[in-house]
Design an enzyme around this catalytic site. Structure first.
Site, PDB file in Angstrom:
ATOM      1  N   TYR A   1     -10.565  -0.235 -10.684  1.00  0.00           N
ATOM      2  CA  TYR A   1     -11.517  -1.257 -10.214  1.00  0.00           C
ATOM      3  C   TYR A   1     -12.711  -1.323 -11.154  1.00  0.00           C
ATOM      4  O   TYR A   1     -13.173  -2.408 -11.536  1.00  0.00           O
ATOM      5  CB  TYR A   1     -11.947  -0.848  -8.800  1.00  0.00           C
ATOM      6  CG  TYR A   1     -12.893  -1.775  -8.070  1.00  0.00           C
ATOM      7  CD1 TYR A   1     -12.406  -2.695  -7.136  1.00  0.00           C
ATOM      8  CD2 TYR A   1     -14.272  -1.692  -8.253  1.00  0.00           C
ATOM      9  CE1 TYR A   1     -13.274  -3.519  -6.417  1.00  0.00           C
ATOM     10  CE2 TYR A   1     -15.145  -2.511  -7.549  1.00  0.00           C
ATOM     11  CZ  TYR A   1     -14.643  -3.427  -6.636  1.00  0.00           C
ATOM     12  OH  TYR A   1     -15.509  -4.236  -5.921  1.00  0.00           O
TER      13      TYR A   1
ATOM     14  N   ARG B   1      -9.482   3.106  -7.497  1.00  0.00           N
ATOM     15  CA  ARG B   1     -10.930   2.947  -7.492  1.00  0.00           C
ATOM     16  C   ARG B   1     -11.571   4.309  -7.301  1.00  0.00           C
ATOM     17  O   ARG B   1     -10.966   5.209  -6.694  1.00  0.00           O
ATOM     18  CB  ARG B   1     -11.297   2.026  -6.306  1.00  0.00           C
ATOM     19  CG  ARG B   1     -12.725   1.623  -6.220  1.00  0.00           C
ATOM     20  CD  ARG B   1     -12.960   0.731  -5.005  1.00  0.00           C
ATOM     21  NE  ARG B   1     -14.292   0.171  -5.062  1.00  0.00           N
ATOM     22  CZ  ARG B   1     -14.828  -0.595  -4.121  1.00  0.00           C
ATOM     23  NH1 ARG B   1     -14.135  -0.900  -3.043  1.00  0.00           N
ATOM     24  NH2 ARG B   1     -16.054  -1.053  -4.247  1.00  0.00           N
TER      25      ARG B   1
ATOM     26  N   HIS C   1       0.844  -1.199   0.000  1.00  0.00           N
ATOM     27  CA  HIS C   1       0.000   0.000   0.000  1.00  0.00           C
ATOM     28  C   HIS C   1       0.885   1.258   0.000  1.00  0.00           C
ATOM     29  O   HIS C   1       0.368   2.369   0.077  1.00  0.00           O
ATOM     30  CB  HIS C   1      -0.880   0.047   1.251  1.00  0.00           C
ATOM     31  CG  HIS C   1      -2.001  -0.957   1.277  1.00  0.00           C
ATOM     32  ND1 HIS C   1      -2.736  -1.282   0.172  1.00  0.00           N
ATOM     33  CD2 HIS C   1      -2.536  -1.673   2.304  1.00  0.00           C
ATOM     34  CE1 HIS C   1      -3.673  -2.177   0.522  1.00  0.00           C
ATOM     35  NE2 HIS C   1      -3.558  -2.427   1.795  1.00  0.00           N
TER      36      HIS C   1
HETATM   37  P1  PAP Z   1      -7.505  -4.145   1.579  1.00  0.00           P
HETATM   38  O1  PAP Z   1      -6.708  -3.149   0.849  1.00  0.00           O
HETATM   39  O2  PAP Z   1      -7.719  -3.803   3.003  1.00  0.00           O
HETATM   40  O3  PAP Z   1      -7.008  -5.537   1.368  1.00  0.00           O
HETATM   41  P2  PAP Z   1      -9.345  -4.254  -0.581  1.00  0.00           P
HETATM   42  O4  PAP Z   1      -9.339  -5.658  -0.992  1.00  0.00           O
HETATM   43  O5  PAP Z   1      -8.548  -3.285  -1.375  1.00  0.00           O
HETATM   44  O6  PAP Z   1      -8.972  -4.125   0.948  1.00  0.00           O
HETATM   45  O7  PAP Z   1     -10.805  -3.676  -0.612  1.00  0.00           O
HETATM   46  C1  PAP Z   1     -11.926  -4.361  -0.197  1.00  0.00           C
HETATM   47  C2  PAP Z   1     -12.996  -4.009  -1.209  1.00  0.00           C
HETATM   48  O8  PAP Z   1     -12.831  -4.818  -2.375  1.00  0.00           O
HETATM   49  C3  PAP Z   1     -14.380  -4.302  -0.677  1.00  0.00           C
HETATM   50  O9  PAP Z   1     -15.226  -3.370  -1.328  1.00  0.00           O
HETATM   51  P3  PAP Z   1     -16.640  -2.931  -0.750  1.00  0.00           P
HETATM   52  O10 PAP Z   1     -16.441  -2.558   0.681  1.00  0.00           O
HETATM   53  O11 PAP Z   1     -17.061  -1.761  -1.593  1.00  0.00           O
HETATM   54  O12 PAP Z   1     -17.530  -4.082  -0.938  1.00  0.00           O
HETATM   55  C4  PAP Z   1     -14.579  -5.708  -1.182  1.00  0.00           C
HETATM   56  O13 PAP Z   1     -15.933  -6.106  -1.208  1.00  0.00           O
HETATM   57  C5  PAP Z   1     -13.985  -5.599  -2.566  1.00  0.00           C
HETATM   58  N1  PAP Z   1     -13.606  -6.893  -3.117  1.00  0.00           N
HETATM   59  C6  PAP Z   1     -12.916  -7.897  -2.514  1.00  0.00           C
HETATM   60  N2  PAP Z   1     -12.760  -8.925  -3.337  1.00  0.00           N
HETATM   61  C7  PAP Z   1     -13.364  -8.610  -4.488  1.00  0.00           C
HETATM   62  C8  PAP Z   1     -13.558  -9.283  -5.741  1.00  0.00           C
HETATM   63  N3  PAP Z   1     -13.093 -10.505  -5.940  1.00  0.00           N
HETATM   64  N4  PAP Z   1     -14.210  -8.627  -6.707  1.00  0.00           N
HETATM   65  C9  PAP Z   1     -14.684  -7.386  -6.524  1.00  0.00           C
HETATM   66  N5  PAP Z   1     -14.550  -6.697  -5.376  1.00  0.00           N
HETATM   67  C10 PAP Z   1     -13.886  -7.293  -4.362  1.00  0.00           C
END
Ligand code: PAP
Length: 330
Positions: A226, A162, A139
């Site tokens: 995204y 995103r 990050h």
């Molecule tokens: P992180 O940086 O803390 O690991 P990260 O994975 O970047 O988090 O972000 C989580 C977001 O990605 C969530 O979005 P939302 O809160 O708007 O729902 C999560 O749902 C989304 N996310 C995780 N996996 C996927 C996937 N396979 N496809 C699409 N969106 C996803």
């Protein structure tokens, strides 16, 4: 600030103080501000949780970049989990069949370690022991990647960003879910985010650094959104595979490999797996994260359920102004 330029892990006037004490002292001299679930500390214009900044400063010396490292860079909540799943599946597709794939039993965070966050994956504690080519995540802002990370001609970085409105909504839900007792309101989170005060923020500066690098060195830095992946995940698989030096063969194209990768890594597939519903990772410091916290809605435009039109226009305007003239738009 003069102190922001020195290396806080090198001995200076503190003489032989252990590195950790030096870091703690150094960090205590930096601006701190409350508002999110934890106070954030500002270092070189970016805001970090203290534990994260400490690790970022430490890896400046401990991470030894290799020429063939693949680095997946994101701001939190921009799709890190998704990108890890996609890149892991694409680069390992000759090793694993879809029927017996590691992602069916392991969380994406568990198969691609972060450079600066230890303990998020259970068995990749020491990235230095991993065989090449390593698939790593971060990050960190581009300007804070450890020395030599970006200088190699061959090294590849994939940056995923995103829509800031959805990023903010995702961040707010995450903080309120993960941090006990945290009950941050949308209004407060919104005004802090608009000021550029958010974990790893300012949001726009983080994007901009990688964006500029992707324009200057398109063979080394791939800039993705995204929303683009969501609108055509199969095409995103092809783009990623090509950029990562493992383009899909004609045979793979005709047998639907791109579609299978996209399906395996989709929100629907991953959230349907037991490992992503009941498992978790011990991040140390008494923090235990359920695997499910990285999956919420996985939608484009969920901000409409949490933000007024007026707020959305204000944030769009701020981001537009900050990115003006650079060619990047949300
Ligand atoms: P992180 O940086 O803390 O690991 P990260 O994975 O970047 O988090 O972000 C989580 C977001 O990605 C969530 O979005 P939302 O809160 O708007 O729902 C999560 O749902 C989304 N996310 C995780 N996996 C996927 C996937 N396979 N496809 C699409 N969106 C996803």
């Amino acid at each position: 600030m003069a102190h922001a330029q020195q290396s806080p892990t090198k001995s200076s006037s503190e003489g032989d103080l252990p590195k950790e004490s030096q870091l703690k002292h150094f960090m205590s001299t930096l601006p701190a501000r409350e508002g999110w679930s934890q106070p954030l500390i500002q270092y070189k214009k970016y805001w970090f949780r203290p534990q994260m900044l400490e690790k970022i400063l430490l890896v400046q010396e401990t991470y030894k970049p290799r020429a063939d490292d693949i680095i997946l860079a994101t701001q939190p909540k921009c799709g890190t989990t998704w990108l890890k799943a996609l890149a892991f599946t694409i680069t390992n597709r000759s090793r694993y069949s879809f029927a017996n794939h590691p992602l069916l039993t392991r969380h994406p965070h568990d198969v691609v370690p972060f450079i600066e966050i230890s303990g998020l994956s259970t068995d990749h504690a020491d990235i230095e022991t991993l065989p090449s080519p390593r698939l790593l995540a971060t990050h960190m802002p581009m300007s804070m990647l450890p020395p030599d990370t970006t200088s190699s001609r061959g090294r590849r970085i994939v940056y995923l960003c995103r829509d800031p409105k959805d990023t903010l909504v995702s961040r707010l839900h995450y903080e309120n879910r993960v941090v006990k007792g945290c009950n941050l309101s949308m209004e407060n989170a919104f005004s802090m985010f608009c000021e550029g005060f958010s974990p790893y923020g300012p949001f726009w500066d983080h994007c901009l650094e990688y964006w500029k690098e992707s324009l200057a060195r398109p063979n080394n830095v791939l800039f993705l959104k995204y929303e683009e992946i969501m609108s055509d995940p199969v095409q995103a698989v092809r783009t990623l595979a090509k950029f990562l030096g493992v383009p899909l063969t004609e045979e793979e194209e005709s047998s639907g490999v791109a579609e299978e990768v996209a399906r395996l890594c989709s929100f629907e597939t991953l959230t349907g797996l037991q490992v992503n519903q009941v498992g978790g990772v011990d991040r140390g410091n008494k923090v235990y994260l359920d695997n499910s916290v990285f999956f919420r809605k996985g939608k484009v435009g969920d901000w409409t359920n949490h933000m007024s039109q007026e707020m959305a226009e204000k944030l769009d305007r701020i981001v537009q102004e900050k990115l003006q003239g650079c060619g990047l738009m949300f």
